[in-house]
Design a protein around this motif. Structure first.
Motif, PDB file in Angstrom:
ATOM      1  N   ALA A 243     -45.470 -33.140   1.532  1.00 29.85           N
ATOM      2  CA  ALA A 243     -47.013 -33.692   2.633  1.00 29.85           C
ATOM      3  C   ALA A 243     -46.129 -34.449   3.930  1.00 29.85           C
ATOM      4  O   ALA A 243     -45.761 -35.435   4.226  1.00 29.85           O
ATOM      5  N   LEU A 244     -47.829 -34.018   4.983  1.00 29.98           N
ATOM      6  CA  LEU A 244     -46.646 -34.798   6.255  1.00 29.98           C
ATOM      7  C   LEU A 244     -47.336 -36.208   5.780  1.00 29.98           C
ATOM      8  O   LEU A 244     -47.881 -36.882   5.055  1.00 29.98           O
ATOM      9  N   ASP A 245     -46.373 -37.166   6.102  1.00 35.24           N
ATOM     10  CA  ASP A 245     -46.954 -38.912   6.330  1.00 35.24           C
ATOM     11  C   ASP A 245     -48.044 -38.737   6.805  1.00 35.24           C
ATOM     12  O   ASP A 245     -48.017 -39.119   8.186  1.00 35.24           O
ATOM     13  N   PRO A 246     -49.248 -39.402   6.391  1.00 33.00           N
ATOM     14  CA  PRO A 246     -50.360 -39.744   7.338  1.00 33.00           C
ATOM     15  C   PRO A 246     -49.788 -40.801   8.301  1.00 33.00           C
ATOM     16  O   PRO A 246     -49.441 -42.425   8.478  1.00 33.00           O
ATOM     17  N   ARG A 247     -50.362 -40.384   9.965  1.00 35.51           N
ATOM     18  CA  ARG A 247     -50.506 -41.499  10.513  1.00 35.51           C
ATOM     19  C   ARG A 247     -51.612 -41.919  11.355  1.00 35.51           C
ATOM     20  O   ARG A 247     -52.391 -41.874  11.091  1.00 35.51           O
ATOM     21  N   PRO A 248     -51.341 -43.635  11.318  1.00 39.11           N
ATOM     22  CA  PRO A 248     -52.453 -44.106  12.570  1.00 39.11           C
ATOM     23  C   PRO A 248     -53.447 -43.245  13.029  1.00 39.11           C
ATOM     24  O   PRO A 248     -54.611 -43.009  13.154  1.00 39.11           O
TER      25      PRO A 248
ATOM     26  N   CYS B 178     -58.481 -30.505  11.208  1.00 35.94           N
ATOM     27  CA  CYS B 178     -57.506 -30.186  11.649  1.00 35.94           C
ATOM     28  C   CYS B 178     -56.448 -30.653  12.089  1.00 35.94           C
ATOM     29  O   CYS B 178     -56.477 -31.052  13.169  1.00 35.94           O
ATOM     30  N   ASN B 179     -55.583 -31.303  11.078  1.00 37.65           N
ATOM     31  CA  ASN B 179     -54.106 -31.593  11.757  1.00 37.65           C
ATOM     32  C   ASN B 179     -52.716 -30.779  11.901  1.00 37.65           C
ATOM     33  O   ASN B 179     -52.324 -30.803  11.131  1.00 37.65           O
ATOM     34  N   PRO B 180     -52.532 -29.264  12.897  1.00 32.72           N
ATOM     35  CA  PRO B 180     -51.846 -28.555  12.719  1.00 32.72           C
ATOM     36  C   PRO B 180     -50.421 -28.915  13.348  1.00 32.72           C
ATOM     37  O   PRO B 180     -50.033 -29.983  13.764  1.00 32.72           O
ATOM     38  N   PRO B 181     -49.666 -28.452  12.998  1.00 33.24           N
ATOM     39  CA  PRO B 181     -48.135 -28.676  13.302  1.00 33.24           C
ATOM     40  C   PRO B 181     -48.442 -28.566  15.093  1.00 33.24           C
ATOM     41  O   PRO B 181     -48.760 -27.499  15.572  1.00 33.24           O
ATOM     42  N   TYR B 182     -47.549 -29.662  15.723  1.00 31.94           N
ATOM     43  CA  TYR B 182     -48.213 -29.793  17.596  1.00 31.94           C
ATOM     44  C   TYR B 182     -47.289 -29.871  18.103  1.00 31.94           C
ATOM     45  O   TYR B 182     -47.390 -29.843  19.222  1.00 31.94           O
ATOM     46  N   ILE B 183     -45.442 -29.633  17.354  1.00 34.30           N
ATOM     47  CA  ILE B 183     -44.676 -30.315  17.662  1.00 34.30           C
ATOM     48  C   ILE B 183     -43.381 -29.206  18.484  1.00 34.30           C
ATOM     49  O   ILE B 183     -43.264 -27.873  18.213  1.00 34.30           O
ATOM     50  N   GLU B 184     -43.166 -28.952  19.721  1.00 34.22           N
ATOM     51  CA  GLU B 184     -42.194 -28.006  20.659  1.00 34.22           C
ATOM     52  C   GLU B 184     -41.066 -27.594  19.650  1.00 34.22           C
ATOM     53  O   GLU B 184     -40.638 -28.471  19.335  1.00 34.22           O
TER      54      GLU B 184
ATOM     55  N   GLU C 250     -36.793 -40.663  11.518  1.00 40.12           N
ATOM     56  CA  GLU C 250     -37.428 -40.761   9.804  1.00 40.12           C
ATOM     57  C   GLU C 250     -38.705 -39.633   9.904  1.00 40.12           C
ATOM     58  O   GLU C 250     -38.843 -39.697   8.608  1.00 40.12           O
ATOM     59  N   VAL C 251     -39.139 -39.513  10.769  1.00 41.85           N
ATOM     60  CA  VAL C 251     -39.575 -38.320  10.730  1.00 41.85           C
ATOM     61  C   VAL C 251     -38.621 -36.902  11.163  1.00 41.85           C
ATOM     62  O   VAL C 251     -38.885 -35.607  10.452  1.00 41.85           O
ATOM     63  N   ARG C 252     -37.821 -36.023  11.882  1.00 43.32           N
ATOM     64  CA  ARG C 252     -36.963 -35.239  11.584  1.00 43.32           C
ATOM     65  C   ARG C 252     -36.532 -35.408  10.482  1.00 43.32           C
ATOM     66  O   ARG C 252     -36.352 -34.166   9.969  1.00 43.32           O
TER      67      ARG C 252
ATOM     68  N   ALA D 223     -42.680 -27.330   8.390  1.00 43.43           N
ATOM     69  CA  ALA D 223     -43.258 -27.129   8.716  1.00 43.43           C
ATOM     70  C   ALA D 223     -44.977 -27.380   8.904  1.00 43.43           C
ATOM     71  O   ALA D 223     -45.880 -26.508   9.722  1.00 43.43           O
ATOM     72  N   ALA D 224     -44.856 -28.562   9.281  1.00 41.85           N
ATOM     73  CA  ALA D 224     -46.065 -29.726   9.298  1.00 41.85           C
ATOM     74  C   ALA D 224     -46.063 -29.865  10.925  1.00 41.85           C
ATOM     75  O   ALA D 224     -47.139 -31.148  11.416  1.00 41.85           O
ATOM     76  N   LEU D 225     -44.887 -29.655  10.824  1.00 44.62           N
ATOM     77  CA  LEU D 225     -44.425 -30.339  12.506  1.00 44.62           C
ATOM     78  C   LEU D 225     -44.266 -29.206  13.659  1.00 44.62           C
ATOM     79  O   LEU D 225     -44.250 -29.754  14.709  1.00 44.62           O
ATOM     80  N   ASP D 226     -43.726 -27.742  13.449  1.00 43.54           N
ATOM     81  CA  ASP D 226     -43.318 -27.225  13.767  1.00 43.54           C
ATOM     82  C   ASP D 226     -44.417 -25.871  14.954  1.00 43.54           C
ATOM     83  O   ASP D 226     -45.213 -25.686  13.624  1.00 43.54           O
TER      84      ASP D 226
END
Ligand code: GLN
Length: 300
Positions: A96-101, A191-197, A207-209, A215-218
């Motif tokens: 699971a993606l670490d929730p962000r502020p 919806c917080n979809p993956p949205y990083i190019e 820390e992120v990479r 799958a939560a980023l791409d």
């Protein structure tokens, strides 16, 4: 930090800060303090007020192990396995993606769009830890919700978070591919979809990479693949007066608006995060009165 170092609380802390600084961790003091508390059970103020307190070998060794993980750029939230989001303590896991502020912007927008005693159904697409759905339901006691995620492991974490926070009877969580298994009409879709190019993933902080589920980023070559995939199926899931709230990358507002407008949706608004960057796109069915027509002019 080596075994055999002094085990007075203050000395342990100072050595921990030094070890994290040497590893290039910008928040070395804060992180060392949190990890020291986790390892020894000391209070935050003890480092200052009781620096000579002797720490037993066991907790001192645990502290050293936690510091090693942080020195490898593992985020503190992942080391502790929990994260505070909307003042709720959520369990984390590798899936699971670490929730962000930043994502609290979606929660605030959802609350703005609904009355506190409103009944209704909420759908959370790509629920991850369940943070968005659980935060909204914590403020809307008459609402119920479904969270869906492609990762069964994430679904287990989300369900466990909902259970622990007393929302088991108002939530259900499903593993599946986006909207495929879902029927029904929802008053709110989150919806917080993956949205990083894809090409930018390598440039993210370690820390992120290295620690977030890819799958939560791409979000595909231009970061917008998820919005394109969801826009055509969103209409059948949204109640007539319903609203869908999408987290977006801060440079993606115009492109994401274009995708939803092309699929026949109305843009209800664009909400900024605490840094003032566009972060949440609100879309709905049909026509609404829009005061700020700049949304449609492409210059916002
Ligand atoms: N906000 C996250 C980050 O930049 C990205 C999350 C996402 O792609 N949904 O780390």
């Amino acid at each position: 930090m080596q075994e055999g170092d002094a085990r007075a609380l203050g000395a342990l802390f100072a050595a921990g800060v030094e070890a994290l600084r040497a590893a290039g961790i910008a928040s070395a003091r804060l992180d060392a303090r949190i990890l020291l508390q986790a390892a020894t059970g000391c209070r935050p103020e003890d480092v200052i007020l009781e620096p000579t307190t002797e720490i037993a070998a066991g907790p001192a060794a645990v502290f050293r192990a936690l510091l090693d993980r942080r020195a490898g750029h593992e985020p503190v939230s992942r080391i502790l396995g929990r994260r505070e989001f909307w003042s709720l303590s959520l369990e984390l896991g590798p899936a699971a993606l670490d929730p962000r502020p930043d994502s609290e912007t979606l929660v605030a927008a959802a609350l703005e769009a609904s009355d506190s005693d409103a009944p209704g159904c909420v759908l959370d697409l790509g629920t991850g830890s369940g943070c968005l759905l659980i935060a909204v339901l914590s403020e809307r006691p008459r609402m119920r919700g479904i969270g869906i995620d492609c990762s069964p492991a994430a679904v287990r974490i989300a369900a466990s978070n909902a259970r622990r926070l007393g929302m088991a009877d108002r939530t259900s969580f499903l593993a599946g591919d986006w909207v495929a298994p879902i029927r029904g009409k929802f008053d709110l879709i989150l919806c917080n979809p993956p949205y990083i190019e894809t090409g930018a993933l390598g440039e993210l902080a370690r820390e992120v990479r290295d620690f977030e589920p890819r799958a939560a980023l791409d979000g595909g070559p231009d970061g917008l693949a998820a919005y394109r995939a969801l826009a055509p199926t969103l209409g059948k899931l949204l109640a007539p007066q319903g609203m869908a709230l999408f987290e977006i990358g801060h440079t993606q507002a115009d492109a994401a608006k274009g995708i939803f407008i092309n699929s026949g949706f109305t843009i209800h608004g664009l909400h900024a995060d605490l840094a003032g960057r566009p972060r949440c796109l609100a879309v709905g069915l049909g026509m609404v009165q829009i005061e700020n027509r700049a949304w449609f002019s492409g210059d916002s």
